[in-house]
Design a protein around this motif. Structure first.
Motif, PDB file in Angstrom:
ATOM      1  N   ALA A 395      -2.075   4.750   3.469  1.00  0.00           N
ATOM      2  CA  ALA A 395      -3.210   5.648   3.229  1.00  0.00           C
ATOM      3  C   ALA A 395      -4.410   4.869   2.699  1.00  0.00           C
ATOM      4  O   ALA A 395      -5.559   5.135   3.079  1.00  0.00           O
ATOM      5  N   CYS A 396      -4.170   3.909   1.810  1.00  0.00           N
ATOM      6  CA  CYS A 396      -5.265   3.081   1.284  1.00  0.00           C
ATOM      7  C   CYS A 396      -5.917   2.267   2.401  1.00  0.00           C
ATOM      8  O   CYS A 396      -7.143   2.080   2.424  1.00  0.00           O
ATOM      9  N   ALA A 397      -5.104   1.780   3.338  1.00  0.00           N
ATOM     10  CA  ALA A 397      -5.596   0.891   4.398  1.00  0.00           C
ATOM     11  C   ALA A 397      -6.346   1.618   5.498  1.00  0.00           C
ATOM     12  O   ALA A 397      -6.978   0.972   6.339  1.00  0.00           O
ATOM     13  N   VAL A 398      -6.269   2.937   5.517  1.00  0.00           N
ATOM     14  CA  VAL A 398      -7.021   3.707   6.521  1.00  0.00           C
ATOM     15  C   VAL A 398      -7.926   4.741   5.851  1.00  0.00           C
ATOM     16  O   VAL A 398      -8.336   5.708   6.467  1.00  0.00           O
ATOM     17  N   ASP A 399      -8.247   4.503   4.589  1.00  0.00           N
ATOM     18  CA  ASP A 399      -9.129   5.409   3.849  1.00  0.00           C
ATOM     19  C   ASP A 399     -10.545   5.297   4.417  1.00  0.00           C
ATOM     20  O   ASP A 399     -11.169   4.237   4.353  1.00  0.00           O
ATOM     21  N   PRO A 400     -11.087   6.384   4.998  1.00  0.00           N
ATOM     22  CA  PRO A 400     -12.406   6.309   5.650  1.00  0.00           C
ATOM     23  C   PRO A 400     -13.544   6.000   4.680  1.00  0.00           C
ATOM     24  O   PRO A 400     -14.624   5.594   5.112  1.00  0.00           O
ATOM     25  N   GLU A 401     -13.313   6.146   3.377  1.00  0.00           N
ATOM     26  CA  GLU A 401     -14.352   5.799   2.409  1.00  0.00           C
ATOM     27  C   GLU A 401     -14.494   4.283   2.267  1.00  0.00           C
ATOM     28  O   GLU A 401     -15.519   3.798   1.781  1.00  0.00           O
ATOM     29  N   TYR A 402     -13.471   3.556   2.681  1.00  0.00           N
ATOM     30  CA  TYR A 402     -13.477   2.100   2.531  1.00  0.00           C
ATOM     31  C   TYR A 402     -13.533   1.374   3.872  1.00  0.00           C
ATOM     32  O   TYR A 402     -13.890   0.196   3.916  1.00  0.00           O
ATOM     33  N   TRP A 403     -13.131   2.072   4.945  1.00  0.00           N
ATOM     34  CA  TRP A 403     -13.034   1.412   6.244  1.00  0.00           C
ATOM     35  C   TRP A 403     -13.790   2.201   7.299  1.00  0.00           C
ATOM     36  O   TRP A 403     -13.606   3.421   7.428  1.00  0.00           O
ATOM     37  N   GLU A 427      -7.791  -1.677  -1.357  1.00  0.00           N
ATOM     38  CA  GLU A 427      -7.772  -0.947  -0.092  1.00  0.00           C
ATOM     39  C   GLU A 427      -6.926  -1.672   0.943  1.00  0.00           C
ATOM     40  O   GLU A 427      -6.748  -1.198   2.062  1.00  0.00           O
ATOM     41  N   PHE A 428      -6.354  -2.829   0.567  1.00  0.00           N
ATOM     42  CA  PHE A 428      -5.611  -3.655   1.516  1.00  0.00           C
ATOM     43  C   PHE A 428      -4.494  -4.373   0.753  1.00  0.00           C
ATOM     44  O   PHE A 428      -4.643  -5.516   0.349  1.00  0.00           O
ATOM     45  N   VAL A 429      -3.381  -3.668   0.551  1.00  0.00           N
ATOM     46  CA  VAL A 429      -2.288  -4.208  -0.274  1.00  0.00           C
ATOM     47  C   VAL A 429      -0.940  -4.138   0.470  1.00  0.00           C
ATOM     48  O   VAL A 429       0.025  -3.544  -0.027  1.00  0.00           O
ATOM     49  N   PRO A 430      -0.842  -4.744   1.657  1.00  0.00           N
ATOM     50  CA  PRO A 430       0.419  -4.657   2.401  1.00  0.00           C
ATOM     51  C   PRO A 430       1.592  -5.332   1.685  1.00  0.00           C
ATOM     52  O   PRO A 430       2.749  -5.026   1.970  1.00  0.00           O
ATOM     53  N   PHE A 431       1.284  -6.249   0.751  1.00  0.00           N
ATOM     54  CA  PHE A 431       2.342  -6.944   0.016  1.00  0.00           C
ATOM     55  C   PHE A 431       2.404  -6.516  -1.445  1.00  0.00           C
ATOM     56  O   PHE A 431       3.060  -7.161  -2.267  1.00  0.00           O
ATOM     57  N   GLY A 432       1.714  -5.427  -1.785  1.00  0.00           N
ATOM     58  CA  GLY A 432       1.678  -4.989  -3.161  1.00  0.00           C
ATOM     59  C   GLY A 432       0.626  -5.752  -3.951  1.00  0.00           C
ATOM     60  O   GLY A 432      -0.225  -6.448  -3.400  1.00  0.00           O
ATOM     61  N   SER A 433       0.699  -5.606  -5.285  1.00  0.00           N
ATOM     62  CA  SER A 433      -0.288  -6.229  -6.150  1.00  0.00           C
ATOM     63  C   SER A 433       0.276  -6.307  -7.562  1.00  0.00           C
ATOM     64  O   SER A 433       1.313  -5.718  -7.866  1.00  0.00           O
ATOM     65  N   GLY A 434      -0.402  -7.063  -8.400  1.00  0.00           N
ATOM     66  CA  GLY A 434       0.013  -7.151  -9.798  1.00  0.00           C
ATOM     67  C   GLY A 434       1.299  -7.928  -9.988  1.00  0.00           C
ATOM     68  O   GLY A 434       1.665  -8.780  -9.177  1.00  0.00           O
ATOM     69  N   ARG A 435       2.001  -7.637 -11.062  1.00  0.00           N
ATOM     70  CA  ARG A 435       3.232  -8.356 -11.386  1.00  0.00           C
ATOM     71  C   ARG A 435       4.290  -8.243 -10.301  1.00  0.00           C
ATOM     72  O   ARG A 435       5.123  -9.127 -10.138  1.00  0.00           O
ATOM     73  N   ARG A 436       4.267  -7.146  -9.561  1.00  0.00           N
ATOM     74  CA  ARG A 436       5.305  -6.889  -8.567  1.00  0.00           C
ATOM     75  C   ARG A 436       4.885  -7.286  -7.151  1.00  0.00           C
ATOM     76  O   ARG A 436       5.558  -6.909  -6.187  1.00  0.00           O
ATOM     77  N   ILE A 437       3.810  -8.044  -7.009  1.00  0.00           N
ATOM     78  CA  ILE A 437       3.397  -8.469  -5.677  1.00  0.00           C
ATOM     79  C   ILE A 437       4.490  -9.321  -5.040  1.00  0.00           C
ATOM     80  O   ILE A 437       5.212 -10.052  -5.734  1.00  0.00           O
ATOM     81  N   CYS A 438       4.637  -9.229  -3.733  1.00  0.00           N
ATOM     82  CA  CYS A 438       5.661  -9.992  -3.018  1.00  0.00           C
ATOM     83  C   CYS A 438       5.394 -11.491  -3.193  1.00  0.00           C
ATOM     84  O   CYS A 438       4.298 -11.965  -2.896  1.00  0.00           O
TER      85      CYS A 438
END
Length: 498
Positions: A395-403, A427-438
């Protein structure tokens, strides 16, 4: 006078004490301000509203009505679903530590040695130590580069297979998956993993078994469900088989190390050396190492293979993009018979193709759930202790407010953009983010780029049976990993000028 003063002090102390007791009581009894959400049914909660559709799409549609942060009841599990980049930032950055843990799953308990892995393990001193080992010692850029010989060998074998099938329709999925599996096996255990086929088969079975929402995990209080559904026995069977394979591999490696025959290059040797060093804050066991390897095999195979298939699918659907990507590759290499990984740095447009593929087809459209370990707030709403939080990366990666034109495949959108998939652009986190990023981003992406570059360099590609690009079935399979439901079939022909 002194008595009056003493009386006033005592009275003031009593009033203040009474005030703080009442304040704490009021605060404790104050109802939580949970996010809005759709109406729930008894027992199943909101499960009926996501049944029959892919969860990432169902959650996205619900978010259009109830907002970018929703409270859902999935069986017995109270869940927060976040569907916007702005609120994803609050999860991954503002409240990263408070939401750094993982909820209990039957899979992690049985197959991952009491959740002693990094992907699904709870946040703890042990987890921080193992994440650091994986990031710094196992999958650092330098270590990933050291496996280039394995990648080049396997990509060469894959290209040979394609070359032997020129002019014939081929389904590339199985061969691509085999190529990635071989790379992971060789990087993990060296060039001689005798039980590789069985190991990969077990990992595939595990992936199929636990893909999506497990009934046992949605209704944890009904322990009998994991028994009567057969889930518990199947997981135990897989665990027992995996454990035996790892024991055999470990025993053989330990014997070689005693004879000073260990290479020291593959991941197993690195982990054994770290384990035996005695320098760890939390000592690790063979079982802990096994749990890490299950993570590596599950996380490092299907995800890379599916990205290659989706990229080729989008290239076949968009001939102008295919033409541009092939021109770049062929201009850059100009008749070379052998392409090395170092050559890939010249391929700017191919990088954009990979980015756009990961945007539209993230391997995990719903990122692995987090669990709240410290009460916090997102968008002003309360997130209580133990609450499960899911970020809808799709949903973040296809949010029309960002893309712009969000659901179209346009690699050029990244041409003049600094947006990347390393976890800082929410808006582009296919591998996650933060401490738990892949921690395996670099390991996976280089294999994807290497395979795609050579597929585009050596061969031209057409659809069989005079199919049109728009006739390609783009349906995703059900489950946690968004694999293409109908495998891509294409016809390769040798690039004539080569």
């Amino acid at each position: 006078m002194e008595a009056d003063l003493t009386f006033l002090v005592v009275l003031s102390s009593l009033i203040l004490s009474f005030y703080f007791i009442l304040h704490r009581k009021f605060k404790a009894s104050k109802p939580l301000n949970l996010p809005p959400g759709p109406p729930k049914l008894p027992i199943i909660g909101n499960l009926h509203q996501i049944g029959g559709a892919l969860p990432q799409h169902a959650f996205r549609e619900l978010a259009k009505k109830y907002g970018p942060i929703m409270h859902l009841q999935l069986g017995q599990i109270s869940t927060i679903v976040v569907s916007s980049p702005q609120l994803a930032k609050e999860v991954f950055k503002t409240n990263d530590l408070a939401l750094a843990s993982r909820p209990y799953t039957l899979l992690a308990d049985i197959v991952l040695y009491k959740s002693s892995d990094v992907a699904l393990g709870p946040y703890s001193d042990y987890w921080r130590q193992m994440k650091k080992i994986i990031t710094v010692e196992l999958l650092s850029p330098k270590k990933v580069r050291s496996f280039s010989c394995f990648r080049e060998q396997e990509v060469d074998h894959f290209i040979e297979f394609i070359g032997s099938n020129c002019g014939k329709p081929v389904i590339i999925r199985d061969k691509v998956t085999r190529m990635i599996n071989n790379i992971v096996c060789k990087s993990s255990f060296g060039d001689n993993c005798k039980q590789q086929d069985v190991l990969i088969e077990l990992v595939d079975e595990l992936g199929r078994l636990v893909s999506g929402f497990s009934v046992a995990d949605l209704f944890p209080e009904f322990g009998f469900l994991s028994v009567i559904s057969g889930m518990r026995s199947k997981l135990r069977k897989i665990h027992k088989s995996l454990d035996k394979i790892f024991d055999d591999i470990f025993e053989e490696r330990k014997n070689k190390r005693e004879r000073n025959e260990g290479s020291g290059d593959d991941l197993l040797d690195v982990l054994f050396t770290i384990k035996e060093s005695g320098s760890l804050q939390v000592p690790i066991t063979d079982n802990n190492i096994k749990a890490i390897f299950v993570n590596i095999f599950v996380g490092g195979t299907d995800t890379s293979a599916m990205t290659i298939e989706w990229a080729m699918t989008e290239l076949m659907r968009n001939p102008n993009v295919m033409e541009k990507a092939q021109k770049e590759v062929r201009d850059a290499f100009k008749g070379k018979k052998k392409i090395n990984e170092s050559d890939l740095q010249e391929l700017h447009y191919l990088n954009l193709v990979v980015k756009e593929t990961l945007r539209l087809h993230p391997s995990l459209p719903l990122l692995l759930p987090r669990e709240c370990r410290e009460q916090c707030q997102i968008d002003g709403y309360d997130i209580p202790l133990k609450m499960k939080v899911i970020v809808n990366a799709f949903a973040c990666a296809v949010d029309p407010e960002y893309w712009d034109d969000a659901e179209s495949f346009k690699p050029e959108r990244f041409e003049q953009s600094s947006i990347d998939f390393m976890g800082t652009n929410f808006e582009f986190v296919p591998f996650g983010s933060g401490r738990r990023i892949c921690p395996g981003i670099g390991f996976g992406v280089i294999s994807v780029k290497s395979a795609l570059a050579q597929m585009l360099y050596y061969f031209n590609w057409t659809l069989p049976y005079e199919l049109s690009p728009k006739s390609i079935d783009m349906t995703e399979n059900e489950g946690g990993v968004a694999i293409k439901k109908v495998p891509l079939m294409v016809t390769p022909t040798l690039y004539t000028s080569f």
